[in-house]
Each structure stands twice: as C-alpha cells, then as structure tokens.
Design a protein around this motif. Structure first.
Motif, PDB file in Angstrom:
ATOM      1  N   SER A   1       0.824  -1.206   0.000  1.00  0.00           N
ATOM      2  CA  SER A   1       0.000   0.000   0.000  1.00  0.00           C
ATOM      3  C   SER A   1       0.862   1.261   0.000  1.00  0.00           C
ATOM      4  CB  SER A   1      -0.921  -0.005   1.229  1.00  0.00           C
ATOM      5  OG  SER A   1      -1.651   1.197   1.310  1.00  0.00           O
ATOM      6  N   ILE A   2       1.921   1.252   0.800  1.00  0.00           N
ATOM      7  CA  ILE A   2       2.814   2.417   0.860  1.00  0.00           C
ATOM      8  C   ILE A   2       3.511   2.618  -0.487  1.00  0.00           C
ATOM      9  CG2 ILE A   2       4.871   3.386   1.944  1.00  0.00           C
ATOM     10  CD1 ILE A   2       4.074   1.866   4.504  1.00  0.00           C
ATOM     11  N   CYS A   3       4.016   1.531  -1.070  1.00  0.00           N
ATOM     12  CA  CYS A   3       4.722   1.626  -2.366  1.00  0.00           C
ATOM     13  C   CYS A   3       3.791   2.133  -3.457  1.00  0.00           C
ATOM     14  CB  CYS A   3       5.297   0.270  -2.746  1.00  0.00           C
ATOM     15  SG  CYS A   3       6.697  -0.248  -1.717  1.00  0.00           S
ATOM     16  N   ASN A   4       2.553   1.671  -3.446  1.00  0.00           N
ATOM     17  CA  ASN A   4       1.596   2.135  -4.445  1.00  0.00           C
ATOM     18  C   ASN A   4       1.372   3.638  -4.362  1.00  0.00           C
ATOM     19  OD1 ASN A   4       1.221  -0.382  -5.541  1.00  0.00           O
ATOM     20  ND2 ASN A   4      -0.630  -0.847  -4.364  1.00  0.00           N
ATOM     21  N   ARG A   5       1.369   4.158  -3.146  1.00  0.00           N
ATOM     22  CA  ARG A   5       1.166   5.598  -2.965  1.00  0.00           C
ATOM     23  C   ARG A   5       2.348   6.414  -3.470  1.00  0.00           C
ATOM     24  NH1 ARG A   5      -0.653   4.274   2.325  1.00  0.00           N
ATOM     25  NH2 ARG A   5       1.180   5.283   3.220  1.00  0.00           N
ATOM     26  N   LEU A   6       3.533   5.779  -3.512  1.00  0.00           N
ATOM     27  CA  LEU A   6       4.734   6.522  -3.875  1.00  0.00           C
ATOM     28  C   LEU A   6       5.041   6.478  -5.373  1.00  0.00           C
ATOM     29  CD1 LEU A   6       7.124   5.457  -0.962  1.00  0.00           C
ATOM     30  CD2 LEU A   6       5.841   7.591  -1.191  1.00  0.00           C
ATOM     31  N   ARG A   7       4.411   5.600  -6.100  1.00  0.00           N
ATOM     32  CA  ARG A   7       4.715   5.473  -7.525  1.00  0.00           C
ATOM     33  C   ARG A   7       4.305   6.727  -8.276  1.00  0.00           C
ATOM     34  NH1 ARG A   7       6.435   0.556  -8.989  1.00  0.00           N
ATOM     35  NH2 ARG A   7       5.902  -1.222  -7.649  1.00  0.00           N
ATOM     36  N   SER A   8       5.217   7.214  -9.126  1.00  0.00           N
ATOM     37  CA  SER A   8       4.922   8.406  -9.920  1.00  0.00           C
ATOM     38  C   SER A   8       4.671   8.092 -11.387  1.00  0.00           C
ATOM     39  CB  SER A   8       6.098   9.398  -9.822  1.00  0.00           C
ATOM     40  OG  SER A   8       7.297   8.802 -10.291  1.00  0.00           O
ATOM     41  N   SER A   9       4.996   6.849 -11.826  1.00  0.00           N
ATOM     42  CA  SER A   9       4.776   6.496 -13.228  1.00  0.00           C
ATOM     43  C   SER A   9       4.227   5.083 -13.334  1.00  0.00           C
ATOM     44  CB  SER A   9       6.075   6.624 -14.029  1.00  0.00           C
ATOM     45  OG  SER A   9       7.047   5.724 -13.549  1.00  0.00           O
ATOM     46  N   LEU A  10       3.478   4.844 -14.416  1.00  0.00           N
ATOM     47  CA  LEU A  10       2.826   3.566 -14.624  1.00  0.00           C
ATOM     48  C   LEU A  10       2.799   3.263 -16.111  1.00  0.00           C
ATOM     49  CD1 LEU A  10       1.089   1.319 -13.116  1.00  0.00           C
ATOM     50  CD2 LEU A  10      -0.908   2.616 -13.878  1.00  0.00           C
ATOM     51  N   THR A  11       3.109   1.998 -16.478  1.00  0.00           N
ATOM     52  CA  THR A  11       3.039   1.567 -17.864  1.00  0.00           C
ATOM     53  C   THR A  11       1.923   0.549 -18.011  1.00  0.00           C
ATOM     54  OG1 THR A  11       5.400   1.914 -18.228  1.00  0.00           O
ATOM     55  CG2 THR A  11       4.276   0.448 -19.756  1.00  0.00           C
ATOM     56  N   VAL A  12       0.977   0.822 -18.883  1.00  0.00           N
ATOM     57  CA  VAL A  12      -0.152  -0.069 -19.139  1.00  0.00           C
ATOM     58  C   VAL A  12       0.038  -0.654 -20.528  1.00  0.00           C
ATOM     59  CG1 VAL A  12      -2.661  -0.285 -19.272  1.00  0.00           C
ATOM     60  CG2 VAL A  12      -1.641   1.379 -17.718  1.00  0.00           C
TER      61      VAL A  12
END
Length: 580
Positions: A38-49
């Motif tokens: 949960s903490i790591c998900n909040r910190l992510r600034s980029s996402l590849t779909v």
C-alpha cells in the motif's frame, strides 16, 4: 525487539522507500506485506499499461485507485480500449502531467475530450508512431488540452510508399495545405492558433507538411522554444530560415531540410542570412543536410550561445570549417559529427584543444580513427560522459593507461579490430562506466570482458550481441550491479550462464536470442538465482527444450515478458499494468 519495525509510522517507511530512487526498486519491498504494498503504491509516480486484457471497467477503476501520486502514464502499444482508460483517469482525480499514447491504432479522441475536461495539469502529450494520424486528431488534441506545453506527433506510421520522388499531384496537394488522411499544413495551422503555452513540439516524419507549418508554429506559438522537424520531405531550407526569423526566442532547432522548391520563393530567405536572428539558439541539429563551410562561418558570425551541435551524416563541410567553428564554440557540451570521413587521429589531436567542456561526442563511422583518438579524447576532455565510436578503426595503435576518466557510456559496436588487450586498457581508464556496447566486435572473448567486470564496478548495461567468441563474462567477473545483458547470437553457453547466476544477482533483462550453446539447464541456473529478473528472450535458442517454459513461469513470479524459442509468450504474472 525484532518486531518493533511493524510499529514505525508510515511516514518513516515512505522516507525509507523514497530513498530507493527509481520506481522499479519499489517492487521488492511491495512483496513483503500488504502494508508495504500500500505504501509503495502511494509513492509510484509512473505507470506503464501494456496488456490488452485490461478491458473491464471494474478492473480499470481498481487499478487507477491503487496509485495516488501518478504523474506519468504510458500506454505504449496498448491495444485495449484506450478511450475507456482515459475516461477512468479523468474520473480518478489524478494530477497527471505526462501522457504517452505512442503506437496506438488510432488517437482516442473521445477519451481525450473527457480527460481534458477534468484534468487541467497535463503538460506533456506523446503521440508518436500512431498508425493513423490526421488533421482532425490535431484539432481534438488542441481542444482537449489547450494548456499543453510539449507535444510529440512524430513519425506516424501510415504507409505512403516511397517518398523519395513525390509526383506533382501529391506535391500540389501538400503545398495547397491539405492531404487526405494525413497531418497537413491546415492541421498544424489550427493547432498553432489554439495552443497558447506550447514550448516544445516534434513533428518529425510528417511527410506532407511544408514550410508553411514551420512558419505557423514559429509565428503563432509565442512561447515556443524547441522545434524538431526531421525527415519531413517537403520542408526546405527556406522554411528553416523562416522559423529562425519569426521566433528569435528559439533555443533548440532540429531539422534536415532539403533544397526542394518552396512555396516561399525568395533568395533572401537562407539559413546563413537568418542565423543572426537566432539570438537564443543553444542547440542546432542539421543532421543529414548539405552543410557548407559558409554555413559554419555564418554560425560563427551570428555569435549564438551554442552548447549542442549535431552535424551527423552531413555533406559538404571540411576540416577547416569545423576547426574554425569549434575554436569559436569551445564551450560545447554535445558534439555529433558522425560520418565525418575526413577525420584522422592527427586531426582529432588538433580539434581536442577546443573540446575541454564536451560531455558527449559521436564519432560513429569515422573509419580513420583508432585507439589514439579514443584515448586522446579521454585525456583531453575531463567532463566527457559518453563516447560513440561505432564502425571505426578502434583497436589499432597502442593504448596509454596513465589516466582516469569520468566516462559513463561507451558505444563501440562493429569495431572489427577491437581486441581483449584494448578492452583491458579501456577498463583501466574508465572505472566509472555504467553502460557498454561492444556488439559485433568479433575479437572479444571472456578474457577481455572480464576486465570490464573487475574494473568497472558500477556497470549496469552490457551489450555483446554477435560476439561469437564470447562464451562467458570472465572467469572472475564482477558485474554485481548489472541489470541488463543483451547477448543475442553471442557465444554465451550454459557455463557462461552459471557464471552469470553467481555474479549478476540483480539482473532484470536478459536477451539470449540465437545463442545455440544455451540449454534448459543453463536457463534454470539463471532463473533460480536472479530473483528480480523481468524479461528473458530465448528466441531461436533451438537447444532449449520447450518444457522449461512452464517451469520458468511458475518459479519466477517477477517475470513480465518471456519469449520462448518458438514464439512470444507472456507469463501468468504479467500484470495488466507494470511500473517501470
């Protein structure tokens, strides 16, 4: 005491995870427990779909809600419902800044409209290599994101056949302002009039825009500072001159205009006469153009604040013209003179006195350059971070070793004379290497590459494609920080993979395409011990038994992409969205 870490406040864990740096380093702690996830998900600034199976509305909503601080989303090669995804992003409340829609079958116009109505923070839109791109798409982009600062619509992939000879009908259509199903001057003009804050645009590879498009952009977009218009068949040198004259605030211009007839037929509109207007130009890229010494002299006389110069594959200029230019601009940080056939070791000795501040230099295909030129640059350029010397005579001459360089990136592929001895000297003088490409250097063996592993402790990327004599990475190989290894059609075998297993624990990507000495036994060694590995290519590895593929999928959950000997196959663990 051992369990007290569980009671640390989440702010402390956020600080710890933030120190890890890149988003890809968050994957390991996210597997520890649900709290860390949960903490790591909040910190992510980029996402590849990228997985086209993301189709359900509920899945998309759940995916977006997991990440609260996303600033960038990439849909590169996504083949699902892009409109649906964009609508969900709009409803999520994200303060999105960068959106990459490259390699789509079409521009998702409806989704963009809904996203633009709700997200006002988007500043960068990338729509390169679209299968279909036309004027109506540009208008939709401008209407949806009027505050956009950077736009990339480069190299659409419509198939127009050969454009080396454009017949009169096509040419007349283009210069009249429109061409059905393409980006034309009409679309660029409409886009230019709607964007008020555009700072950078890349229109490279749009073959049916003309000088009128450059004029529209440079005169209407008052905040425009960077233009890239490479490989645009109907843009002439007159258009380049007009762009410089109408926007004196340009800081970067990347073009390769031709001498074709222009809609603006005036002998006064030349690049040479217009450069005096480019008072702010820091970057000039005239690659693949016909460049005379007179043009280089005009750059000198203009007194530009030039820091980056690219004359790759240019014709017409001489050593004398280049020498005078570099003497004037001895503060250059970036120099690309690929294909300058007149360069020799002796001429590089003369030029090196002007290259003290250079950080990047490209000397690819300068076939007369040898070891002397390479080590001369290493010694004369204390700030040099990257050298490209592909297809040269590197490997000839002696190699001095009484120096220490800050070089981080070397691209030295296709040097047939490069030997283990030269590679040893390079390893000694370049201990800070991060990336090395020696693909198709057929004289290199495990002994030579072993020196790199022992001396260059920070190396993260290694390319040895086509090095048929290379069986391993050295008997005492270091490479403890290696993340990417491209070894397609090399001599890497099972023994080499066993060495990789022990030394490259943090390997993320491994390409073994066409490695005939590799079997399932060696692959298992790597998969078992490289616990972070995400991508493996075994294409054309005909000695790898196919029954190892299911074992790899089950054994290594970190795998995102697996290309078996026969065809491409994605693992069960390949997520609908993967964070880089």
């Amino acid at each position: 005491m051992a369990d007290q870490w569980e009671y640390l406040p989440e702010e402390c864990w956020e600080s710890v995870f933030n120190r890890l740096g890149h988003n890809r380093h968050l994957e390991a702690p996210s597997l520890v427990c649900k709290r860390f996830l949960s903490i790591c998900n909040r910190l992510r600034s980029s996402l590849t779909v990228s997985d086209p199976t993301v189709l359900l509305h509920e899945d998309i909503s759940r995916l977006i809600r997991r990440f609260h601080l996303l600033k960038r989303i990439d849909f590169v090669e996504f083949h699902g419902d892009a409109d649906l995804l964009l609508r969900e992003i709009g409803r999520s409340g994200l303060n999105l800044e960068v959106l990459n829609l490259s390699k789509q079958r079409r521009v998702p116009v409806q989704g963009m409209k809904e996203l633009g109505a709700k997200v006002k923070t988007l500043r960068v839109l990338i729509c390169s290599r679209q299968c279909s791109l036309q004027d109506s798409d540009l208008i939709a982009i401008a209407d949806s994101f009027p505050s956009l600062q950077e736009l990339d619509i480069s190299y659409p992939e419509q198939d127009f056949g050969s454009l080396t000879k454009i017949d009169s009908i096509e040419y007349e259509c283009a210069v009249s302002g429109s061409f059905p199903g393409t980006v034309s001057d009409v679309g660029i003009a409409m886009l230019s009039s709607k964007f008020q804050r555009l700072c950078r645009i890349d229109v490279s590879g749009n073959h049916f825009i003309t000088d009128r498009s450059l004029l529209s952009l440079s005169s209407k977009c008052v905040f425009l500072r960077e233009i890239a218009a490479r490989d645009c068949s109907l843009i002439s040198e007159i258009g380049i001159a007009l762009a410089i004259r109408h926007n004196p605030h340009l800081i970067s211009l990347s073009v390769n205009g031709s001498k074709i007839p222009s809609a603006f037929s005036s002998s006064s509109f030349t690049i040479e006469s217009s450069l005096i207007c480019g008072r702010a130009l820091c970057t000039l890229d005239f690659s693949q153009m016909s460049i005379s010494d007179d043009l280089l002299s005009s750059i000198i006389q203009a007194g530009l604040p030039l820091l980056n110069l690219a004359l790759s594959r240019c014709r017409g200029f001489t050593f004398a013209g280049l020498s005078l230019l570099l003497c004037k601009y001895c503060s250059l940080n970036y120099l690309d003179i690929e294909g300058a056939a007149f360069l020799t070791d002796q001429s590089m000795l003369e030029l090196s006195q002007y290259l003290h501040d250079v950080k990047f230099i490209n000397l690819n295909s300068c076939s007369n350059l040898s070891n002397s030129a390479f080590f001369l640059l290493v010694k004369a350029c204390p700030y040099l971070e990257e050298i490209r010397m592909e297809r040269t005579n590197l490997g000839k001459e002696d190699c001095p070793s009484d120096m220490n360089s800050q070089l981080q990136n070397l691209k030295l592929s296709w040097n047939k004379s490069l030997s283990d001895k030269t590679l040893q000297k390079i390893a000694m003088v370049c201990p800070n290497l991060r990336s090395l490409d020696i693909s198709h250097c057929w004289g290199i063996t495990g002994e030579g590459i072993g020196y790199i592993g022992m001396n260059c402790c920070e190396i993260k990327m290694l390319k040895v494609n086509g090095c048929s004599r290379l069986r391993n990475l050295g008997m005492n190989s270091g490479f403890s920080k290696l993340e990417v290894l491209y070894a397609s059609e090399s001599g890497i075998d099972d023994d080499g993979l066993r060495m990789i297993r022990h030394s490259c624990r943090w390997l993320l990507r491994l390409n073994l395409e066409g490695c005939l000495g590799v079997t399932a036994e060696g692959v298992k060694e790597v998969v078992t011990n490289c616990k972070a590995i995400k991508e493996i290519s075994l294409k054309k590895c005909c000695n790898v038994a196919s029954d190892v593929i299911p074992w790899m999928v089950i054994t290594r959950p970190s795998l995102r992409k697996l290309i078996p000997p026969g065809m491409e196959k994605k693992t069960k663990s390949q997520r609908p969205a993967t964070a880089p």
